[in-house]
Design a protein around this motif. Structure first.
Motif, PDB file in Angstrom:
ATOM      1  N   TYR A 114      19.325  -9.736  -6.875  1.00 35.44           N
ATOM      2  CA  TYR A 114      19.168  -8.296  -6.999  1.00 35.44           C
ATOM      3  C   TYR A 114      18.075  -7.987  -8.020  1.00 35.44           C
ATOM      4  CZ  TYR A 114      23.638  -8.142  -4.544  1.00 35.44           C
ATOM      5  OH  TYR A 114      24.638  -8.314  -3.627  1.00 35.44           O
ATOM      6  N   LYS A 115      17.622  -6.721  -8.010  1.00 35.44           N
ATOM      7  CA  LYS A 115      16.548  -6.333  -8.914  1.00 35.44           C
ATOM      8  C   LYS A 115      16.927  -6.545 -10.375  1.00 35.44           C
ATOM      9  CE  LYS A 115      14.265  -2.917  -5.950  1.00 35.44           C
ATOM     10  NZ  LYS A 115      13.851  -1.490  -5.815  1.00 35.44           N
ATOM     11  N   LYS A 116      18.173  -6.246 -10.712  1.00 34.26           N
ATOM     12  CA  LYS A 116      18.628  -6.416 -12.095  1.00 34.26           C
ATOM     13  C   LYS A 116      18.612  -7.890 -12.481  1.00 34.26           C
ATOM     14  CE  LYS A 116      22.512  -5.292 -15.144  1.00 34.26           C
ATOM     15  NZ  LYS A 116      23.883  -4.717 -15.221  1.00 34.26           N
ATOM     16  N   GLU A 117      19.039  -8.750 -11.555  1.00 35.63           N
ATOM     17  CA  GLU A 117      19.047 -10.188 -11.831  1.00 35.63           C
ATOM     18  C   GLU A 117      17.626 -10.732 -11.928  1.00 35.63           C
ATOM     19  OE1 GLU A 117      23.240 -11.181  -9.506  1.00 35.63           O
ATOM     20  OE2 GLU A 117      21.324 -11.413  -8.490  1.00 35.63           O
ATOM     21  N   LYS A 118      16.718 -10.225 -11.079  1.00 35.28           N
ATOM     22  CA  LYS A 118      15.322 -10.641 -11.155  1.00 35.28           C
ATOM     23  C   LYS A 118      14.716 -10.298 -12.512  1.00 35.28           C
ATOM     24  CE  LYS A 118      14.232 -10.259  -6.215  1.00 35.28           C
ATOM     25  NZ  LYS A 118      13.401  -9.547  -5.207  1.00 35.28           N
ATOM     26  N   LYS A 119      15.054  -9.111 -13.005  1.00 34.63           N
ATOM     27  CA  LYS A 119      14.509  -8.673 -14.287  1.00 34.63           C
ATOM     28  C   LYS A 119      14.963  -9.597 -15.406  1.00 34.63           C
ATOM     29  CE  LYS A 119      16.399  -5.238 -16.366  1.00 34.63           C
ATOM     30  NZ  LYS A 119      16.874  -3.865 -16.734  1.00 34.63           N
ATOM     31  N   TYR A 120      16.230  -9.952 -15.399  1.00 29.84           N
ATOM     32  CA  TYR A 120      16.735 -10.836 -16.448  1.00 29.84           C
ATOM     33  C   TYR A 120      16.113 -12.227 -16.373  1.00 29.84           C
ATOM     34  CZ  TYR A 120      20.322  -7.379 -17.584  1.00 29.84           C
ATOM     35  OH  TYR A 120      20.966  -6.242 -17.990  1.00 29.84           O
ATOM     36  N   ILE A 121      16.000 -12.751 -15.162  1.00 32.93           N
ATOM     37  CA  ILE A 121      15.472 -14.112 -15.019  1.00 32.93           C
ATOM     38  C   ILE A 121      13.978 -14.162 -15.313  1.00 32.93           C
ATOM     39  CG2 ILE A 121      15.054 -15.957 -13.339  1.00 32.93           C
ATOM     40  CD1 ILE A 121      17.730 -15.374 -12.125  1.00 32.93           C
ATOM     41  N   LEU A 122      13.231 -13.132 -14.919  1.00 28.51           N
ATOM     42  CA  LEU A 122      11.809 -13.076 -15.254  1.00 28.51           C
ATOM     43  C   LEU A 122      11.588 -13.056 -16.759  1.00 28.51           C
ATOM     44  CD1 LEU A 122      10.224 -10.658 -12.611  1.00 28.51           C
ATOM     45  CD2 LEU A 122       9.685 -13.059 -12.999  1.00 28.51           C
ATOM     46  N   LEU A 123      12.498 -12.417 -17.488  1.00 25.17           N
ATOM     47  CA  LEU A 123      12.427 -12.431 -18.948  1.00 25.17           C
ATOM     48  C   LEU A 123      12.911 -13.759 -19.508  1.00 25.17           C
ATOM     49  CD1 LEU A 123      11.898 -10.770 -21.551  1.00 25.17           C
ATOM     50  CD2 LEU A 123      14.292 -10.047 -21.445  1.00 25.17           C
ATOM     51  N   PHE A 124      13.874 -14.353 -18.809  1.00 20.76           N
ATOM     52  CA  PHE A 124      14.499 -15.579 -19.289  1.00 20.76           C
ATOM     53  C   PHE A 124      13.557 -16.782 -19.197  1.00 20.76           C
ATOM     54  CE2 PHE A 124      16.820 -19.463 -18.163  1.00 20.76           C
ATOM     55  CZ  PHE A 124      17.660 -19.601 -19.255  1.00 20.76           C
ATOM     56  N   LEU A 125      12.783 -16.901 -18.119  1.00 21.84           N
ATOM     57  CA  LEU A 125      11.998 -18.108 -17.862  1.00 21.84           C
ATOM     58  C   LEU A 125      10.937 -18.389 -18.930  1.00 21.84           C
ATOM     59  CD1 LEU A 125      11.581 -18.030 -13.980  1.00 21.84           C
ATOM     60  CD2 LEU A 125      13.104 -19.451 -15.350  1.00 21.84           C
ATOM     61  N   PRO A 126      10.054 -17.423 -19.271  1.00 17.59           N
ATOM     62  CA  PRO A 126       9.058 -17.750 -20.316  1.00 17.59           C
ATOM     63  C   PRO A 126       9.688 -18.006 -21.677  1.00 17.59           C
ATOM     64  CG  PRO A 126       8.932 -15.427 -19.712  1.00 17.59           C
ATOM     65  CD  PRO A 126       9.832 -16.071 -18.719  1.00 17.59           C
ATOM     66  N   ILE A 127      10.733 -17.256 -22.005  1.00 16.76           N
ATOM     67  CA  ILE A 127      11.406 -17.491 -23.288  1.00 16.76           C
ATOM     68  C   ILE A 127      12.103 -18.848 -23.275  1.00 16.76           C
ATOM     69  CG2 ILE A 127      13.165 -16.619 -24.879  1.00 16.76           C
ATOM     70  CD1 ILE A 127      12.568 -13.838 -23.935  1.00 16.76           C
ATOM     71  N   SER A 128      12.611 -19.232 -22.108  1.00 13.18           N
ATOM     72  CA  SER A 128      13.256 -20.539 -21.984  1.00 13.18           C
ATOM     73  C   SER A 128      12.266 -21.659 -22.265  1.00 13.18           C
ATOM     74  CB  SER A 128      13.837 -20.685 -20.575  1.00 13.18           C
ATOM     75  OG  SER A 128      14.267 -22.008 -20.343  1.00 13.18           O
ATOM     76  N   TYR A 129      11.059 -21.537 -21.710  1.00  8.52           N
ATOM     77  CA  TYR A 129      10.040 -22.561 -21.954  1.00  8.52           C
ATOM     78  C   TYR A 129       9.661 -22.599 -23.432  1.00  8.52           C
ATOM     79  CZ  TYR A 129       5.721 -25.233 -21.612  1.00  8.52           C
ATOM     80  OH  TYR A 129       4.738 -26.173 -21.789  1.00  8.52           O
ATOM     81  N   LEU A 130       9.522 -21.415 -24.050  1.00  5.87           N
ATOM     82  CA  LEU A 130       9.197 -21.356 -25.471  1.00  5.87           C
ATOM     83  C   LEU A 130      10.294 -21.999 -26.306  1.00  5.87           C
ATOM     84  CD1 LEU A 130       7.311 -20.334 -27.716  1.00  5.87           C
ATOM     85  CD2 LEU A 130       8.566 -18.175 -27.674  1.00  5.87           C
ATOM     86  N   ALA A 131      11.570 -21.722 -25.948  1.00  4.35           N
ATOM     87  CA  ALA A 131      12.689 -22.331 -26.677  1.00  4.35           C
ATOM     88  C   ALA A 131      12.703 -23.843 -26.488  1.00  4.35           C
ATOM     89  CB  ALA A 131      14.006 -21.724 -26.197  1.00  4.35           C
ATOM     90  N   PHE A 132      12.336 -24.298 -25.291  1.00  3.66           N
ATOM     91  CA  PHE A 132      12.270 -25.737 -25.036  1.00  3.66           C
ATOM     92  C   PHE A 132      11.224 -26.402 -25.924  1.00  3.66           C
ATOM     93  CE2 PHE A 132      10.934 -29.512 -22.694  1.00  3.66           C
ATOM     94  CZ  PHE A 132      12.154 -30.067 -22.346  1.00  3.66           C
ATOM     95  N   VAL A 133      10.066 -25.763 -26.048  1.00  9.66           N
ATOM     96  CA  VAL A 133       8.997 -26.294 -26.895  1.00  9.66           C
ATOM     97  C   VAL A 133       9.427 -26.293 -28.362  1.00  9.66           C
ATOM     98  CG1 VAL A 133       6.645 -25.907 -27.712  1.00  9.66           C
ATOM     99  CG2 VAL A 133       7.178 -25.672 -25.285  1.00  9.66           C
ATOM    100  N   VAL A 134      10.069 -25.203 -28.806  1.00  8.99           N
ATOM    101  CA  VAL A 134      10.527 -25.118 -30.197  1.00  8.99           C
ATOM    102  C   VAL A 134      11.535 -26.227 -30.502  1.00  8.99           C
ATOM    103  CG1 VAL A 134      11.818 -23.705 -31.848  1.00  8.99           C
ATOM    104  CG2 VAL A 134      10.058 -22.658 -30.434  1.00  8.99           C
TER     105      VAL A 134
END
Length: 448
Positions: A114-134
């Motif tokens: 759903y649109k709400k889920e897409k919004k959360y995951i689109l925000l989640f993915l780049p931050i997830s990569y940044l957290a992985f690097v950190v």
């Protein structure tokens, strides 16, 4: 109005819903793209495998340098180095291709969200990569070097560890990947809370069980020592509290998180200060003139200009007009004369390669051993003057006694006595003997 919007979203998803065969074909396509990206990155990494290994070895060099040991990695078979490089390049290629792989996963699952889920995951993915690097950076610069230093430090003197290339690559990247995944914890908690699978109240109620699970996970992914396990578990606990706070911001949550972060920062600073500023086992004082030092694992000499402290494994060299004094925490003092080179294995063993030293030590149950080109010297107390020349080593017992080990035999050197140590006997004038023998042989032939 909300109900109509929800129904419209459902109708839109139903229109683009694919059959099972189409899903499998789409999954196969995304997996192939990801594998191709990883293979291309692997080929790229293979050309720079030596440089990548050099970067990966920095925590190892730090730990071994502090312990005064060689930082060279070993291989136990011909193929071990090849397999280790394969593993090194594969894991590095996964790190590099990680954003592209995540993008392929997103392209596969977006159609069913759903649109709400897409919004959360689109925000989640780049931050997830940044957290992985950190998380990886935290392990590379803090947890791994200090954890290795702790493990090497508890071995004690007289033990030379054999660290293989395969073991080190597996150990470092296992911890790095594990920490990268651990730093995803707050984001996963926030995503589960926003989607409605787990409420923030559940995370609070599960806190004590979560701490137990965290310590169990830390014990699994780290070596079996309390130091590394604690250094892994404490950040995970802080991340869990951060996940609760971002899922449901409260004043009490900020206080708890601030307390946890403050205590963690104090602990990190304390650990860093302990490992980087603690006194060494060997102290160099009163340097005068040309004095150079060679660290274990290094190839180039460095100039000594002031008071310095080391653990073990160093080599000191004095040039013309150079003199210095070394002292250890075990009550051993070593004065080095000009044109002298000596290697210090640890506080109880050294090697005089050339030159002259004066050793003074307090009474000790553990003997001090000095290797020379012509034998070994052992002493428990007193003062010795040792001069190593080309083919002879002169030992003088200024005070106390010493034991000399020459070609498998032990000799006592009493106080006030001097002994010349030489392998295979004292040097003689071979030419004079030959001339004398030739004269005898000539006279004997004439009489016949």
């Amino acid at each position: 109005m909300e109900k109509v919007t929800r129904e419209e979203e459902i109708d839109e998803i139903e229109k683009i819903r694919m059959t099972l065969g189409a899903h499998l074909e789409e999954l196969r396509r995304r997996v192939v793209y990801s594998i191709i990206a990883i293979v291309l990155c692997f080929v790229f990494c293979w050309f720079f495998k030596v440089q990548i290994l050099d970067i990966a070895k920095k925590p190892h060099r730090f730990a071994m340098g502090k312990a005064g040991l060689s930082s060279e990695l070993q291989v136990l078979s011909y193929q071990e180095g090849f397999y280790a490089y394969m593993k090194l390049c594969f894991i590095t290629s996964v790190f590099i291709a990680y954003p592209f792989v995540i993008y392929q996963i997103w392209q596969f699952v977006r159609a069913g969200l759903y649109k709400k889920e897409k919004k959360y995951i689109l925000l989640f993915l780049p931050i997830s990569y940044l957290a992985f690097v950190v998380g990886g950076v935290f392990g590379y610069f803090l947890l791994i070097p200090f954890g290795l230093q702790f493990l090497i430090g508890i071995l004690g003197p007289g033990i030379q560890p054999i660290i293989t290339m395969q073991q080190y690559v597996s150990f470092v990247f296992m911890l790095t990947v594990a920490l990268g995944l651990v730093f995803q914890l707050p984001l996963v908690m926030l995503l589960l809370s926003k989607i409605g699978i787990v409420s923030p109240d559940k995370f609070i109620a599960w806190r004590k069980y979560a701490i137990l699970v965290i310590f169990i996970i830390a014990a699994i992914v780290t070596p079996p020592d309390p130091f590394t396990q604690t250094m892994t578990a404490v950040p995970m606990i802080i991340l869990y509290e951060l996940g609760i706070l971002i899922a449901r911001p409260t004043k009490k949550g900020f206080i708890l998180l601030g307390t946890a972060v403050g205590c963690g920062a104090i602990a990190v600073v304390g650990v860093y200060f302990y490992f980087t500023h603690r006194g060494g086992e060997i102290n160099v004082s009163n340097p005068y003139g040309d004095i150079q030092i060679l660290y274990p694992g290094d190839r180039g000499w460095k100039k000594v200009s002031g008071h310095m402290s080391f653990q073990k494994g160093i080599t000191l060299k004095t040039g013309k007009g150079g003199r210095t004094v070394l002292s250890t925490k075990k009550g051993v003092n070593v004065g080095m004369d000009t044109n002298t080179e000596a290697h210090f294995f640890d506080s109880w063993k050294m090697q005089l390669k050339t030159g002259q030293i004066l050793i003074s030590m307090k009474e000790s149950e553990i003997p001090l051993e000095v290797d020379t080109p012509n034998g070994r010297i052992r002493m428990n107390k007193g003062t010795l003057n040792i001069q190593a020349k080309d083919i002879v080593t002169i030992v003088t017992a200024v005070n106390g006694e010493a034991t000399l080990l020459i070609e498998g035999e032990e000799k006592k050197l009493l106080e006030g006595r001097q002994h010349k140590m030489s392998i295979g006997g004292e040097p003689v004038d071979i030419g004079a003997i030959i001339n004398w023998s030739e004269g005898i042989v000539t006279k004997s032939d004439e009489q016949k």
